[in-house]
Design an enzyme around this catalytic site. Structure first.
Site, short mmCIF file in Angstrom:
data_model
loop_
_atom_site.label_atom_id
_atom_site.label_comp_id
_atom_site.label_asym_id
_atom_site.label_seq_id
_atom_site.Cartn_x
_atom_site.Cartn_y
_atom_site.Cartn_z
N SER A 131 35.33 50.51 43.79
CA SER A 131 34.78 49.74 43.34
C SER A 131 33.75 50.05 44.94
CB SER A 131 34.09 48.69 43.65
OG SER A 131 35.08 47.66 43.75
N HIS A 152 33.92 54.09 36.84
CA HIS A 152 32.99 52.77 38.09
C HIS A 152 33.09 51.44 36.55
CE1 HIS A 152 31.86 49.94 41.08
NE2 HIS A 152 31.77 49.66 41.09
N GLU A 164 29.94 53.81 36.38
CA GLU A 164 29.26 55.29 37.52
C GLU A 164 30.21 56.45 37.37
OE1 GLU A 164 26.86 53.08 41.40
OE2 GLU A 164 28.84 52.82 41.49
N ASN A 202 26.04 49.47 44.53
CA ASN A 202 26.55 48.67 45.46
C ASN A 202 25.97 49.31 46.89
OD1 ASN A 202 28.17 47.00 44.64
ND2 ASN A 202 30.07 48.00 44.60
P1 NAD Z 1 42.33 41.24 39.90
O1 NAD Z 1 43.34 40.97 40.77
O2 NAD Z 1 41.50 40.76 38.38
O3 NAD Z 1 43.40 42.73 38.81
C1 NAD Z 1 44.52 43.31 39.48
C2 NAD Z 1 45.72 43.47 38.65
O4 NAD Z 1 46.28 44.46 39.09
C3 NAD Z 1 46.39 42.01 38.77
O5 NAD Z 1 46.49 41.46 37.71
C4 NAD Z 1 48.03 42.72 39.29
O6 NAD Z 1 48.66 42.13 39.55
C5 NAD Z 1 47.68 44.23 39.05
N1 NAD Z 1 48.40 45.58 39.98
C6 NAD Z 1 48.12 45.27 41.55
N2 NAD Z 1 49.01 45.99 41.43
C7 NAD Z 1 49.75 46.85 41.03
C8 NAD Z 1 49.93 48.42 40.41
N3 NAD Z 1 50.59 48.81 41.67
N4 NAD Z 1 50.23 48.64 39.24
C9 NAD Z 1 49.77 47.91 37.77
N5 NAD Z 1 49.18 46.84 38.00
C10 NAD Z 1 48.92 46.42 40.00
O7 NAD Z 1 41.26 42.70 39.88
P2 NAD Z 1 40.17 43.19 38.82
O8 NAD Z 1 38.42 42.47 39.41
O9 NAD Z 1 40.36 43.52 37.79
O10 NAD Z 1 40.36 44.40 40.18
C11 NAD Z 1 40.38 45.81 39.69
C12 NAD Z 1 40.15 47.34 40.20
O11 NAD Z 1 38.19 47.29 39.92
C13 NAD Z 1 39.81 46.71 41.80
O12 NAD Z 1 39.74 48.40 42.41
C14 NAD Z 1 38.33 46.39 41.85
O13 NAD Z 1 37.70 46.69 42.89
C15 NAD Z 1 37.40 47.45 40.84
N6 NAD Z 1 36.47 45.72 40.59
C16 NAD Z 1 35.99 45.22 40.56
C17 NAD Z 1 35.48 44.61 40.36
C18 NAD Z 1 35.18 43.13 39.57
O14 NAD Z 1 33.91 42.33 39.87
N7 NAD Z 1 36.28 42.72 39.77
C19 NAD Z 1 34.32 45.61 39.97
C20 NAD Z 1 34.51 46.76 39.20
C21 NAD Z 1 35.42 46.90 40.21
#
Ligand code: NAD
Length: 523
Positions: A131, A152, A164, A202
């Site tokens: 993000s 995204h 996106e 954002n």
């Molecule tokens: P989250 O913490 O819920 O999940 C991340 C997962 O990735 C975890 O289960 C973790 O164990 C796993 N992980 C970490 N390192 C790893 C690796 N090297 N290989 C495989 N698995 C791995 O996070 P999330 O909220 O799902 O966010 C994930 C991504 O999406 C981030 O880049 C975040 O910025 C982006 N994002 C989040 C949102 C939101 O609202 N949460 C919205 C848009 C984008």
């Protein structure tokens, strides 16, 4: 409008197997939508059992929906059967697309993409759900950076329509196009974006929070008042309640990352007030306290103001042209009907608003009521915020009184705004009040995004309505206003605060010059 390397052959992504890396909130949602669109999905997470647990959670959610009759059991079964938890990244060898949704950390994402490059086929597309991290940076150093693209999604993925599609400096145009088409096939509404800080949503959304935080810091009003004003402008949630929902830590982190990525451009300067809240653990709903207490203890309620009736007037004139003046005229006509007379209308006036026996209610043009009173010599003056058109009955509307105003006008200004169909909410005499300055800054930020080739105006509008549920996109707000008035309001804010924050986008100034060349020359 997205920057991308020249097109190579378009990768074929429809109907192919997909690997989702990261089985957290986003990865699980992405796996669900891909499987619902018919893809076989492999789900991988470094945390042991995380991918299987994500599948169990999905099965439970689907089970609930089947029980409630919202989903057919067969469809649920088929979707779930298409999602397979996997233990190693070797699964990447058999897919045409990998979507990465791991922790938001550049080093972790780069390491993962390097590892993936060793496993995947030459034609495999590598998408990142980051993000805030530069797609160019994630792709940097890879043997084939052209296949890396941002995809995204917004949270919750199954519900939010926007994707996106972010192109870094080296992203192949054909790769961005293939991911764009695939997002469509998944039932989403994709927009192209250039990899720049905050991408579209954002970035453009920053002023929605920043202006309210600035007003709070100036003690212009309470969170409840500011929220009520922006809700009356059509936003589903006010900035304070929204920041409480998002979490001040997350909101502050995004603002900080956009600020830093823009070389500390003051335009994006985070709020000291919000930093204090984060430091104190007032993170919003998740800690039980942000701007409000959660559950609500009544702090979200507006103070009940009792307005006296407006005194009988001898002369009421509605000034100005345009839809807001028209709405005021209708409201004044209704208000005066009981007395058997109606307002006069002066279209060719230098201001928009209502004149009542020489006292003035003036639609904000960015100047404070005190400044307007000084320049016009009219002490009985108040400014009011931009109302939504058409305004709902008794919609909240901010107003501010000139310091020169006498006590009679202090109560009569509110009484007249109430008689004109609004719920008047007093604000300190700040330039541009709440709605006008927030909308102008959203428009300004979107204009700069277009200037910098981040996205088209149409995509900015689509992104803000679909990604964060704005009642209209920034350019739709602009179309309902006037570009010269927006520029004038921002210039006034700029002169008032003297900093970089309210600097007018060159794109917007050019539009204003095109709209009224003579005025632009004169200034
Ligand atoms: P989250 O913490 O819920 O999940 C991340 C997962 O990735 C975890 O289960 C973790 O164990 C796993 N992980 C970490 N390192 C790893 C690796 N090297 N290989 C495989 N698995 C791995 O996070 P999330 O909220 O799902 O966010 C994930 C991504 O999406 C981030 O880049 C975040 O910025 C982006 N994002 C989040 C949102 C939101 O609202 N949460 C919205 C848009 C984008």
């Amino acid at each position: 409008m997205h920057s991308a390397s020249p097109a190579t052959t378009a990768p074929r992504l429809q109907g192919t197997a997909v690997l989702v890396v990261g089985a957290g909130i986003m990865g699980t949602g992405i796996a669900q939508v891909a499987a619902q669109a018919g893809h076989v999905v492999k789900l991988y997470d470094t945390r042991e059992g995380a991918a299987a647990a994500a599948c169990d959670r999905l099965a439970a959610t689907f089970g609930d929906r089947v029980a409630k009759g919202r989903l057919e059991a067969a469809a649920a079964q088929a979707t779930l059967a298409r999602i397979q938890p996997v233990d190693t990244l070797d699964a990447a060898a058999s897919v045409a697309l990998v979507v990465e949704a791991i922790v938001e950390d550049l080093a972790a994402k780069r390491a993962l993409f390097r590892e993936l490059e060793r496993v995947v086929d030459a034609g495999c597309v590598l998408a990142t759900n980051t993000s805030s991290i530069s797609v160019t940076a994630i792709a940097g150093g890879l043997a084939r950076p052209g296949r890396v693209v941002g995809m995204h999604f917004f949270n919750p993925v199954p519900l939010m329509k926007l994707v996106e599609v972010v192109s870094g400096l080296q992203t192949d145009a054909a790769v961005a196009e293939a991911v764009f088409e695939l997002s469509r096939a998944w039932g989403k509404q994709p927009v192209h974006a250039k990899s720049t800080p905050g991408f579209i949503v954002n970035r453009i959304a920053r002023p929605y929070y920043a202006e309210t935080l600035a007003l709070l810091q100036e003690q212009a009003a309470t969170p409840a008042v500011l929220d009520a004003c922006l809700r009356a402008a059509g936003f589903r949630m006010g900035p304070c309640e929204l920041m409480d929902l998002i979490g001040h830590d997350t909101n502050f982190a995004v603002t900080n990352s956009v600020f830093e990525a823009n070389f500390f451009d003051k335009r994006y300067q985070p709020s000291a007030l919000q930093r204090e809240m984060v430091a104190g653990g007032l993170l919003g709903r998740k800690t039980g306290r942000g701007f409000y207490r959660h559950p609500d203890d009544g702090s979200t309620a507006l103070p009940v103001a009792l307005h006296e009736a407006p005194a009988t007037a001898r002369e009421v004139t509605v000034h100005g042209e345009g839809a807001i003046a028209d709405q005021l005229e209708q409201a004044a006509t209704r208000a005066l009907a009981a007395q058997g007379w109606g307002p006069a209308r002066l279209r060719a006036s230098g201001w928009t608003g209502v004149e009542i026996d020489g006292a003035r209610l003036v639609l904000t043009d960015g100047r404070t009521a005190t400044e307007l009173a000084a320049t016009t010599g009219v002490a009985r003056l108040a400014v009011f915020d931009r109302p939504q058109l058409p305004s709902a009955p008794a919609a909240a509307l901010a107003y501010a009184l000139a310091e020169q105003a006498d006590d009679v006008w202090r109560s009569q200004a509110a009484a007249w705004l109430a008689a004109l169909g609004h719920t008047p909410l007093p604000l300190a005499d700040t330039p541009g009040l709440v709605v006008a300055r927030t909308l102008a800054m959203l428009i300004n930020e979107a204009a700069d995004a277009v200037l910098h080739g981040v996205c088209t105006a149409e995509d900015a509008d689509a992104a803000m309505t679909l990604g964060v549920n704005y009642p209209a996109g920034p350019f739709e707000f602009l179309a309902r206003w006037s570009v010269s008035e927006v520029v004038a309001l921002l210039d006034t804010l700029d002169a008032h605060y003297r900093g970089e924050r309210y600097r007018v986008s060159p794109w917007l100034r050019r539009q204003a010059q095109r709209a009224s060349p003579s005025r632009a020359e004169a200034s």
